[in-house]
Design a protein around this motif. Structure first.
Motif, PDB file in Angstrom:
ATOM      1  N   THR A 125      41.560  49.073  42.824  1.00  0.00           N
ATOM      2  CA  THR A 125      41.713  47.922  43.704  1.00  0.00           C
ATOM      3  C   THR A 125      42.755  48.279  44.765  1.00  0.00           C
ATOM      4  O   THR A 125      43.646  49.094  44.540  1.00  0.00           O
ATOM      5  CB  THR A 125      42.188  46.659  42.957  1.00  0.00           C
ATOM      6  OG1 THR A 125      43.513  46.874  42.457  1.00  0.00           O
ATOM      7  CG2 THR A 125      41.247  46.305  41.814  1.00  0.00           C
TER       8      THR A 125
ATOM      9  N   LEU B   2      38.364  48.720  46.032  1.00  0.00           N
ATOM     10  CA  LEU B   2      37.864  47.366  45.807  1.00  0.00           C
ATOM     11  C   LEU B   2      38.943  46.360  46.190  1.00  0.00           C
ATOM     12  O   LEU B   2      40.021  46.340  45.596  1.00  0.00           O
ATOM     13  CB  LEU B   2      37.504  47.169  44.325  1.00  0.00           C
ATOM     14  CG  LEU B   2      37.139  45.725  43.933  1.00  0.00           C
ATOM     15  CD1 LEU B   2      35.854  45.266  44.619  1.00  0.00           C
ATOM     16  CD2 LEU B   2      37.012  45.591  42.411  1.00  0.00           C
TER      17      LEU B   2
ATOM     18  N   GLY C 112      39.673  43.327  45.351  1.00  0.00           N
ATOM     19  CA  GLY C 112      39.258  42.418  44.278  1.00  0.00           C
ATOM     20  C   GLY C 112      39.857  41.042  44.476  1.00  0.00           C
ATOM     21  O   GLY C 112      40.938  40.893  45.055  1.00  0.00           O
ATOM     22  N   ASP C 113      39.147  40.032  43.942  1.00  0.00           N
ATOM     23  CA  ASP C 113      39.729  38.689  43.970  1.00  0.00           C
ATOM     24  C   ASP C 113      40.890  38.606  42.964  1.00  0.00           C
ATOM     25  O   ASP C 113      41.619  37.608  42.939  1.00  0.00           O
ATOM     26  CB  ASP C 113      38.672  37.606  43.708  1.00  0.00           C
ATOM     27  CG  ASP C 113      37.952  37.777  42.387  1.00  0.00           C
ATOM     28  OD1 ASP C 113      38.118  38.825  41.738  1.00  0.00           O
ATOM     29  OD2 ASP C 113      37.204  36.849  41.997  1.00  0.00           O
ATOM     30  N   SER C 114      41.108  39.679  42.198  1.00  0.00           N
ATOM     31  CA  SER C 114      42.315  39.794  41.373  1.00  0.00           C
ATOM     32  C   SER C 114      43.563  39.712  42.249  1.00  0.00           C
ATOM     33  O   SER C 114      44.667  39.514  41.737  1.00  0.00           O
ATOM     34  CB  SER C 114      42.309  41.118  40.597  1.00  0.00           C
ATOM     35  OG  SER C 114      42.103  42.207  41.471  1.00  0.00           O
TER      36      SER C 114
ATOM     37  N   ASP D 299      35.294  41.644  47.040  1.00  0.00           N
ATOM     38  CA  ASP D 299      34.759  40.602  46.153  1.00  0.00           C
ATOM     39  C   ASP D 299      34.423  39.349  46.944  1.00  0.00           C
ATOM     40  O   ASP D 299      35.200  38.922  47.815  1.00  0.00           O
ATOM     41  CB  ASP D 299      35.814  40.202  45.110  1.00  0.00           C
ATOM     42  CG  ASP D 299      35.678  40.957  43.796  1.00  0.00           C
ATOM     43  OD1 ASP D 299      34.658  41.642  43.592  1.00  0.00           O
ATOM     44  OD2 ASP D 299      36.607  40.843  42.965  1.00  0.00           O
TER      45      ASP D 299
ATOM     46  N   LYS E 288      30.866  42.467  46.356  1.00  0.00           N
ATOM     47  CA  LYS E 288      30.633  42.374  44.912  1.00  0.00           C
ATOM     48  C   LYS E 288      30.632  40.905  44.506  1.00  0.00           C
ATOM     49  O   LYS E 288      31.420  40.126  45.048  1.00  0.00           O
ATOM     50  CB  LYS E 288      31.719  43.148  44.150  1.00  0.00           C
ATOM     51  CG  LYS E 288      31.549  43.121  42.622  1.00  0.00           C
ATOM     52  CD  LYS E 288      32.430  44.135  41.907  1.00  0.00           C
ATOM     53  CE  LYS E 288      33.876  43.738  41.770  1.00  0.00           C
ATOM     54  NZ  LYS E 288      34.082  42.465  41.036  1.00  0.00           N
TER      55      LYS E 288
ATOM     56  N   HIS F  63      28.458  42.441  38.819  1.00  0.00           N
ATOM     57  CA  HIS F  63      29.630  42.435  37.930  1.00  0.00           C
ATOM     58  C   HIS F  63      29.267  41.609  36.706  1.00  0.00           C
ATOM     59  O   HIS F  63      29.008  40.416  36.827  1.00  0.00           O
ATOM     60  CB  HIS F  63      30.825  41.852  38.708  1.00  0.00           C
ATOM     61  CG  HIS F  63      32.126  41.814  37.952  1.00  0.00           C
ATOM     62  ND1 HIS F  63      33.343  41.710  38.588  1.00  0.00           N
ATOM     63  CD2 HIS F  63      32.422  41.861  36.617  1.00  0.00           C
ATOM     64  CE1 HIS F  63      34.335  41.696  37.697  1.00  0.00           C
ATOM     65  NE2 HIS F  63      33.796  41.776  36.492  1.00  0.00           N
TER      66      HIS F  63
ATOM     67  N   VAL G 202      29.492  46.654  38.073  1.00  0.00           N
ATOM     68  CA  VAL G 202      30.755  46.706  37.336  1.00  0.00           C
ATOM     69  C   VAL G 202      30.531  46.095  35.953  1.00  0.00           C
ATOM     70  O   VAL G 202      29.926  45.025  35.827  1.00  0.00           O
ATOM     71  CB  VAL G 202      31.882  45.953  38.095  1.00  0.00           C
ATOM     72  CG1 VAL G 202      33.095  45.724  37.188  1.00  0.00           C
ATOM     73  CG2 VAL G 202      32.294  46.736  39.341  1.00  0.00           C
TER      74      VAL G 202
ATOM     75  N   ILE H  54      35.419  48.845  33.552  1.00  0.00           N
ATOM     76  CA  ILE H  54      36.842  48.489  33.368  1.00  0.00           C
ATOM     77  C   ILE H  54      36.908  47.896  31.967  1.00  0.00           C
ATOM     78  O   ILE H  54      36.314  46.852  31.694  1.00  0.00           O
ATOM     79  CB  ILE H  54      37.376  47.547  34.493  1.00  0.00           C
ATOM     80  CG1 ILE H  54      38.793  47.059  34.164  1.00  0.00           C
ATOM     81  CG2 ILE H  54      36.426  46.405  34.804  1.00  0.00           C
ATOM     82  CD1 ILE H  54      39.538  46.437  35.342  1.00  0.00           C
TER      83      ILE H  54
ATOM     84  N   VAL I 290      37.153  51.714  37.207  1.00  0.00           N
ATOM     85  CA  VAL I 290      37.998  50.955  38.136  1.00  0.00           C
ATOM     86  C   VAL I 290      39.169  50.364  37.357  1.00  0.00           C
ATOM     87  O   VAL I 290      39.026  50.011  36.186  1.00  0.00           O
ATOM     88  CB  VAL I 290      37.201  49.851  38.889  1.00  0.00           C
ATOM     89  CG1 VAL I 290      36.554  48.856  37.945  1.00  0.00           C
ATOM     90  CG2 VAL I 290      38.095  49.127  39.911  1.00  0.00           C
TER      91      VAL I 290
ATOM     92  N   VAL J 107      42.910  47.835  38.202  1.00  0.00           N
ATOM     93  CA  VAL J 107      43.784  47.139  39.142  1.00  0.00           C
ATOM     94  C   VAL J 107      45.026  48.011  39.319  1.00  0.00           C
ATOM     95  O   VAL J 107      45.646  48.402  38.331  1.00  0.00           O
ATOM     96  CB  VAL J 107      44.158  45.737  38.607  1.00  0.00           C
ATOM     97  CG1 VAL J 107      45.250  45.085  39.447  1.00  0.00           C
ATOM     98  CG2 VAL J 107      42.909  44.840  38.560  1.00  0.00           C
TER      99      VAL J 107
HETATM  100  C1  KIV Z   1      38.832  44.186  38.095  1.00  0.00           C
HETATM  101  C2  KIV Z   1      37.821  44.291  39.192  1.00  0.00           C
HETATM  102  C3  KIV Z   1      36.504  44.754  38.706  1.00  0.00           C
HETATM  103  C4  KIV Z   1      37.717  43.019  39.971  1.00  0.00           C
HETATM  104  O1  KIV Z   1      36.721  42.361  40.044  1.00  0.00           O
HETATM  105  C5  KIV Z   1      38.913  42.562  40.684  1.00  0.00           C
HETATM  106  O2  KIV Z   1      39.902  43.312  40.786  1.00  0.00           O
HETATM  107  O3  KIV Z   1      38.888  41.432  41.183  1.00  0.00           O
END
Ligand code: KIV
Ligand code: MHF
Ligand code: MG
Length: 286
Positions: free
Chosen positions: A22, A41, A43-45, A83, A113, A137, A180, A203, A213, A215
């Motif tokens: 990420t 990525l 990511g929405d994380s 994402d 994604k 995902h 994913v 993950i 993948v 974070v």
């Molecule tokens: C953990 C990954 C796959 C993810 O979707 C994110 O970081 O949002």
């Protein structure tokens, strides 16, 4: 050379593992790109690690666009995936395509994604029809945390495994370019990876996936709100940062920083002349 969706397919065919991390900002993206990471990525994380929310649910399209723009500017070679956040694609196919389009057109992502199986296949097909590559995902899908009842391993029991397999096949059939797999038993993820023609990126899904993948704040041990079993820590960067902040504060307090090497000089005569003038002018007003 810039990685593309074709690079991913080739990597699976050649058994060359896909590396993804990420990224949420320019500086980090550039470091990862230079390190040869294949895919970044957004990511929405980011809602959790960058913004401090306790789930990914509050993340908006504006948040995703803001961070994706920064990452895209730092990614010379890496393939940039963004994402689609919660509620940007669930309501209708039309909204899904429009929001996917924004991530590509406004923010500079090369693919999007989204989370889910059969229920989002119409969206995957439509986004793909708009010439935007889509990554699926499955498994632990954090946007569904309220129905899953927490961040737990998925697909362990027979019925859940059947559903996951059917969803994976449906997502591939709908035109996803990769998938994913999050928090899925390793043997099951390896088997799914052998069945699918599109690459899987795992993950918490073991080494049998076609790529991995993580974070980045997890793998650098910068983030401690969560501690999933699947995280391997590649550097004590959190401690290094904290210790550096402490040392900086102490040196400022002690007058050690800034030192001679951090300052700009001025001709002493210019300053002396200025001081003299100032004193004379002050005396005029007394
Ligand atoms: C953990 C990954 C796959 C993810 O979707 C994110 O970081 O949002
Ligand atoms: N920093 C960060 N890293 C992530 O990997 C991540 C996020 N944030 N935010 C969104 C989701 C949430 N994720 C999580 C969060 C917690 C676990 C976790 O603690 N899982 C248990 C599983 C227990 C079980 O079911 O057996 C674990 O002990 O690993 C897993 C994934 C993955 N994603
Ligand atoms: Mg996500």
């Amino acid at each position: 050379m810039k990685n593309t969706v074709l690079t991913l397919q080739q990597q699976k065919r050649n058994g060359d593992k896909i590396t993804m991390l990420t990224a949420y900002d320019y500086t980090t993206a550039k470091l990862m790109d230079k390190a040869g990471i294949n895919c970044l990525l957004v990511g929405d994380s980011l809602g959790m690690v960058m913004l401090g929310y306790d789930s990914t649910l509050p993340v908006t399209m504006e948040d995703m666009i803001h961070h994706t723009k920064a990452v895209a500017r730092g990614a010379e070679n890496a393939f940039v995936v963004a994402d689609l956040p919660f509620m940007a694609y669930q309501v209708s196919v039309e909204e899904a395509v429009r929001n996917a389009g924004r991530l590509v057109k406004e923010a500079g992502a090369q693919a999007v994604k989204l989370e889910g199986g059969k229920e989002v296949c119409a969206q995957i097909e439509a986004i793909n029809q708009a010439s935007i590559p889509v990554i699926g995902h499955l498994g632990l899908t954090p946007q569904s945390v309220n129905v899953l009842g927490g961040y737990k391993v998925q697909g362990r029991e027979h019925d859940a495994a059947v559903k996951l397999l059917e969803d994976a096949l449906a997502v591939e059939k709908a035109g996803a370019v990769a998938l994913v797999l999050e928090c899925v038993p390793a043997t099951f993820a390896e088997w799914i990876s052998s069945i699918l023609t599109i690459p899987t990126i795992g993950i918490g899904a073991g080494a049998g996936c076609d790529g991995q993948v993580l974070v980045y704040q997890d793998m650098l041990a910068m983030f401690s709100d969560l501690s999933p079993k699947f995280v391997k820590k590649y550097g004590a960067v959190g401690n290094l940062m904290k210790e550096s902040f402490e040392r900086y504060a102490q040196e400022v307090k002690d007058g050690i920083f800034p030192g001679e090497e951090h300052i700009y000089n001025m001709d002493e005569e210019v300053l002396n002349e200025l001081k003299k003038q100032f004193e004379e002018e002050q005396n005029e007003y007394r």
